[in-house]
Design a protein around this motif. Structure first.
Motif, PDB file in Angstrom:
ATOM      1  N   UNK A   2     -36.502 -43.011  59.018  1.00  0.00           N
ATOM      2  CA  UNK A   2     -37.479 -42.494  60.270  1.00  0.00           C
ATOM      3  C   UNK A   2     -38.978 -42.628  59.840  1.00  0.00           C
TER       4      UNK A   2
ATOM      5  N   UNK B 176     -41.594 -50.332  69.346  1.00  0.00           N
ATOM      6  CA  UNK B 176     -42.190 -50.597  67.876  1.00  0.00           C
ATOM      7  C   UNK B 176     -43.782 -49.950  68.234  1.00  0.00           C
TER       8      UNK B 176
ATOM      9  N   UNK C 207     -37.824 -53.784  53.775  1.00  0.00           N
ATOM     10  CA  UNK C 207     -38.824 -53.115  52.922  1.00  0.00           C
ATOM     11  C   UNK C 207     -38.717 -51.804  52.420  1.00  0.00           C
TER      12      UNK C 207
ATOM     13  N   UNK D  35     -32.672 -43.122  68.041  1.00  0.00           N
ATOM     14  CA  UNK D  35     -31.819 -43.500  66.892  1.00  0.00           C
ATOM     15  C   UNK D  35     -30.471 -42.526  67.070  1.00  0.00           C
TER      16      UNK D  35
ATOM     17  N   UNK E 110     -44.476 -46.525  68.860  1.00  0.00           N
ATOM     18  CA  UNK E 110     -44.568 -45.800  67.566  1.00  0.00           C
ATOM     19  C   UNK E 110     -45.790 -45.875  66.898  1.00  0.00           C
ATOM     20  N   UNK E 111     -46.146 -47.143  66.864  1.00  0.00           N
ATOM     21  CA  UNK E 111     -47.609 -47.154  66.124  1.00  0.00           C
ATOM     22  C   UNK E 111     -48.828 -46.520  67.001  1.00  0.00           C
TER      23      UNK E 111
ATOM     24  N   UNK F 232     -47.392 -49.437  56.807  1.00  0.00           N
ATOM     25  CA  UNK F 232     -47.558 -49.626  58.046  1.00  0.00           C
ATOM     26  C   UNK F 232     -48.582 -50.748  58.434  1.00  0.00           C
TER      27      UNK F 232
ATOM     28  N   UNK G   2     -46.324 -40.104  63.469  1.00  0.00           N
ATOM     29  CA  UNK G   2     -45.425 -38.588  63.032  1.00  0.00           C
ATOM     30  C   UNK G   2     -45.441 -38.126  61.651  1.00  0.00           C
TER      31      UNK G   2
ATOM     32  N   UNK H 170     -42.484 -39.950  70.544  1.00  0.00           N
ATOM     33  CA  UNK H 170     -42.323 -41.337  69.983  1.00  0.00           C
ATOM     34  C   UNK H 170     -40.860 -41.962  70.020  1.00  0.00           C
TER      35      UNK H 170
ATOM     36  N   UNK I 261     -46.583 -54.040  57.633  1.00  0.00           N
ATOM     37  CA  UNK I 261     -45.672 -54.467  58.817  1.00  0.00           C
ATOM     38  C   UNK I 261     -46.379 -54.754  60.101  1.00  0.00           C
ATOM     39  N   UNK I 262     -47.578 -54.276  60.181  1.00  0.00           N
ATOM     40  CA  UNK I 262     -48.361 -54.815  61.371  1.00  0.00           C
ATOM     41  C   UNK I 262     -49.137 -56.122  61.183  1.00  0.00           C
TER      42      UNK I 262
ATOM     43  N   UNK J 209     -38.175 -41.069  68.767  1.00  0.00           N
ATOM     44  CA  UNK J 209     -37.309 -41.076  67.636  1.00  0.00           C
ATOM     45  C   UNK J 209     -35.740 -40.765  68.167  1.00  0.00           C
TER      46      UNK J 209
ATOM     47  N   UNK K  96     -37.729 -55.018  59.384  1.00  0.00           N
ATOM     48  CA  UNK K  96     -38.714 -54.588  58.545  1.00  0.00           C
ATOM     49  C   UNK K  96     -38.261 -53.363  57.805  1.00  0.00           C
TER      50      UNK K  96
ATOM     51  N   UNK L  63     -39.972 -35.179  69.295  1.00  0.00           N
ATOM     52  CA  UNK L  63     -39.383 -36.711  68.900  1.00  0.00           C
ATOM     53  C   UNK L  63     -39.089 -37.436  70.131  1.00  0.00           C
TER      54      UNK L  63
ATOM     55  N   UNK M 252     -49.878 -42.239  58.150  1.00  0.00           N
ATOM     56  CA  UNK M 252     -49.546 -42.323  59.512  1.00  0.00           C
ATOM     57  C   UNK M 252     -51.136 -42.687  60.235  1.00  0.00           C
TER      58      UNK M 252
ATOM     59  N   UNK N 197     -52.484 -46.571  60.364  1.00  0.00           N
ATOM     60  CA  UNK N 197     -52.274 -47.537  61.399  1.00  0.00           C
ATOM     61  C   UNK N 197     -52.741 -47.114  62.801  1.00  0.00           C
TER      62      UNK N 197
ATOM     63  N   UNK O 106     -39.676 -46.311  60.620  1.00  0.00           N
ATOM     64  CA  UNK O 106     -39.690 -46.495  62.246  1.00  0.00           C
ATOM     65  C   UNK O 106     -40.857 -45.758  62.787  1.00  0.00           C
ATOM     66  N   UNK O 107     -41.173 -44.507  62.407  1.00  0.00           N
ATOM     67  CA  UNK O 107     -42.307 -43.956  63.059  1.00  0.00           C
ATOM     68  C   UNK O 107     -43.576 -44.346  62.755  1.00  0.00           C
ATOM     69  N   UNK O 108     -43.633 -45.355  61.941  1.00  0.00           N
ATOM     70  CA  UNK O 108     -44.922 -46.225  61.525  1.00  0.00           C
ATOM     71  C   UNK O 108     -45.026 -47.423  62.553  1.00  0.00           C
ATOM     72  N   UNK O 109     -43.978 -47.690  63.160  1.00  0.00           N
ATOM     73  CA  UNK O 109     -43.944 -48.731  64.129  1.00  0.00           C
ATOM     74  C   UNK O 109     -43.419 -49.972  63.421  1.00  0.00           C
ATOM     75  N   UNK O 110     -42.685 -49.939  62.335  1.00  0.00           N
ATOM     76  CA  UNK O 110     -41.815 -50.967  61.828  1.00  0.00           C
ATOM     77  C   UNK O 110     -40.762 -51.208  62.554  1.00  0.00           C
ATOM     78  N   UNK O 111     -40.159 -52.697  62.625  1.00  0.00           N
ATOM     79  CA  UNK O 111     -38.921 -52.963  63.383  1.00  0.00           C
ATOM     80  C   UNK O 111     -37.743 -52.346  62.294  1.00  0.00           C
TER      81      UNK O 111
END
Lengths: 251, 291
Positions: B174, A81, B189, A56, A84-85, A108, A89, A51, A111-112, A53, B185, A48, A161, A164, B177-182
């Motif tokens: 988690x 952000x 979502x 948090x 993490x792209x 994913x 994970x 990336x 959001x991108x 994590x 978002x 963790x 995963x 993206x 966020x791990x996918x790169x969302x803010x």
């Protein structure tokens, strides 16, 4: 040999508790690295880190260097952000969103900023195929992902995963909640994916580590006791504690 | 032996308490219908519900303006309270630091416990004069009542929605966020959609409180029996009608007030069925909701 990730003198604290102690490891590109060790040894905390994590958690503190492709990912200038792209994970418990199968994989991408319907459809199909799930779900893309079996859900999470297009995939005991057949499918998938992705997998299952990984690191009480090729670790461990662990004398 | 006897007594005891509360409610409903139906019959149910004139001295009993009044006040207050409440709940659940939440949450819950007469009095003394100065007229209006109601139902909407947002499994957050969302978002979502059933519950509870509220509305709504032409016109709610006139009503007038109660009762039932249907449908489509 090129390294994807280099970790130097990493220390991690939650409040006053030091969870990782002077961790040094270099992780090679496009190869599977397994992290083994007893529960509570810091393996999950370690991946963790990669990336971010742990950010948090309020009480999280760390020092040391964590380099991804030579860049420090804890540099204040780094966009979390974006990181993490690049570092995807897969979690211990399959955690698809309560959305349709399609929307899970498309999430994913959306959001991108990908909104084009055809492009989305194509990428979703590619990702599901890459995760060896397409044939099983192609007729129920608009059904809730929560209706899939545990193994299918976990492969869906992998598809989500890789959609993206990360460089690194972290897997935190991805098979611990799955039956043996689903586990085999995930392991086959890992073999397929390692050509394109750098994979780091935490596992409690020693056989799994030998089956899927080329390199292995053994964690104990927040330290890396020994790391090397999986063959060397399992056939001729240098440290007594590694030997005790892999032969099942503790842990 | 004694153990199974104990179990028997406890189970039956629980059954009796549960039944008695249902019986009490049923008796009240039956009583309201017995007292109210004669007025509906003699005046005609259609005339009663859709009649525009309410003038007991002339034997005119039309409650339609008050139905509009109740619905108008409720709709207007939900229109203000729902967006405000949801953003506040999102802030509390996702953005506010722990220390701030520890102070804010109990404060908001305390607001829910303040008696409605206090809100009404505040409205009468502070809000009515302000409305009078800003928008003219008497200051007693549908809008004034809605603003007071908004303040009254906000705590319910905030605290129930916040619970719903917080009970969305951490794994979803988690994963997103791990996918790169803010963070935003992720809230928009993943967390918010998963919490929608609970959020609908909060709106139902707020609506129930708004439509049933009497005292605070009497104090600021103006209570004129008319179909309002704008939100600045005074209106009378169904609840207010009963409370204002029950002191001196006799004969058919007395029955007509109970009949007003029947209309109110039916209106709430219809709204609840509709809201619960939405709630159920949402729960089915997303497959598992929270709260």
């Amino acid at each position: 040999m090129e390294y994807r990730i280099e970790v130097e003198n990493l220390n991690v604290y939650f409040d006053e508790l030091r969870v990782l102690k002077d961790v040094n490891i270099k992780i090679r590109k496009n190869i599977v690295t397994a992290l083994i060790g007893p529960s509570g040894c810091g393996k999950s905390t370690f991946i963790r880190i990669l990336n971010r994590m742990n950010d948090l958690i309020d009480t999280f503190r760390m020092d040391g260097g964590v380099l991804l492709d030579g860049e420090d990912i804890y540099d204040p200038k780094v966009d979390v952000v974006d990181l993490r792209k690049r570092v995807g994970m897969v979690f211990q418990k399959p955690n698809p969103f309560p959305k349709s199968v399609f929307d899970n994989v498309a999430y994913g991408l959306r959001v991108h900023g990908l909104t084009d319907k055809d492009a989305l459809g194509e990428r979703v199909e590619e990702s599901l195929k890459a995760a060896a799930l397409w044939d099983e779900v192609k007729d129920k893309l608009d059904k809730s992902a929560l209706g899939l079996s545990g193994g299918q859900q976990q492969r869906l999470c992998i598809a989500r995963t890789i959609a993206v297009e990360p460089e690194v995939i972290l897997m935190d005991e991805p098979c611990s909640a799955l039956d043996p057949i689903s586990t085999t499918k995930i392991e086959d998938l890992i073999h397929k994916l390692k050509k394109e992705y750098t994979i780091i997998i935490v596992t409690h299952n020693m056989q799994q580590a030998t089956r899927v990984s080329k390199y292995t690191a053994f964690f104990l009480h927040g330290e890396i006791i020994e790391s090397g090729t999986t063959d060397q670790i399992f056939v001729e461990p240098r440290d007594k504690r590694t030997e005790d662990y892999i032969t099942g004398r503790f842990g | 032996m004694t153990k199974s006897k104990n179990e028997f007594i406890i189970e039956k005891g629980l059954l009796i308490t549960a039944l008695s509360s249902i019986v009490i409610i049923a008796l009240i409903i039956i009583f309201i219908f017995i007292e109210g139906l004669p007025a509906m019959e003699s005046y005609g149910p259609i005339n009663f519900i859709f009649g525009l004139d309410w003038s007991p001295s002339d034997n005119q009993f039309g409650v339609f303006p008050m139905i509009i009044g109740s619905l108008g006040i409720t709709a207007l207050s939900l229109l203000m309270a729902v967006p405000l409440g949801l953003f506040c709940a999102m802030f509390l659940a996702e953005v506010a630091p722990n220390s701030m939440r520890k102070i804010l949450k109990p404060t908001i819950q305390t607001l829910a416990g303040i008696p409605s007469v206090v809100y009404g009095f505040f409205g009468l003394i502070i809000l009515v004069p302000i409305m009078r100065e800003q928008f003219g007229g008497t200051g007693f209006s549908m809008l004034t009542a809605s603003i007071i109601l908004t303040v009254m139902i906000l705590p319910i909407i905030i605290s129930v929605s916040e619970d719903a947002l917080r009970s969305v499994p951490h794994e979803y957050k988690e994963a997103s966020l791990a996918l790169g969302a803010t963070h935003w978002q992720t809230i928009k979502n993943v967390i918010f959609p998963a919490a929608i059933p609970g959020i609908i519950t909060s709106i139902i509870l707020g609506m129930g409180r708004a439509i049933g509220e009497t005292l605070a509305i009497i104090m600021v709504a103006g209570n004129v029996v008319q179909i309002p032409h704008s939100i600045f016109d005074p209106v009378r709610a169904l609840t207010s009608n009963i409370a204002i006139e029950m002191g001196y009503a006799t004969g058919i007038h007395y029955n007509a007030l109970f009949a007003t109660g029947i209309v109110l009762f039916l209106m709430i039932i219809i709204l609840l069925i509709f809201a619960n249907y939405l709630h159920y449908k949402k729960k089915v489509t997303i497959g598992g909701g929270y709260l």
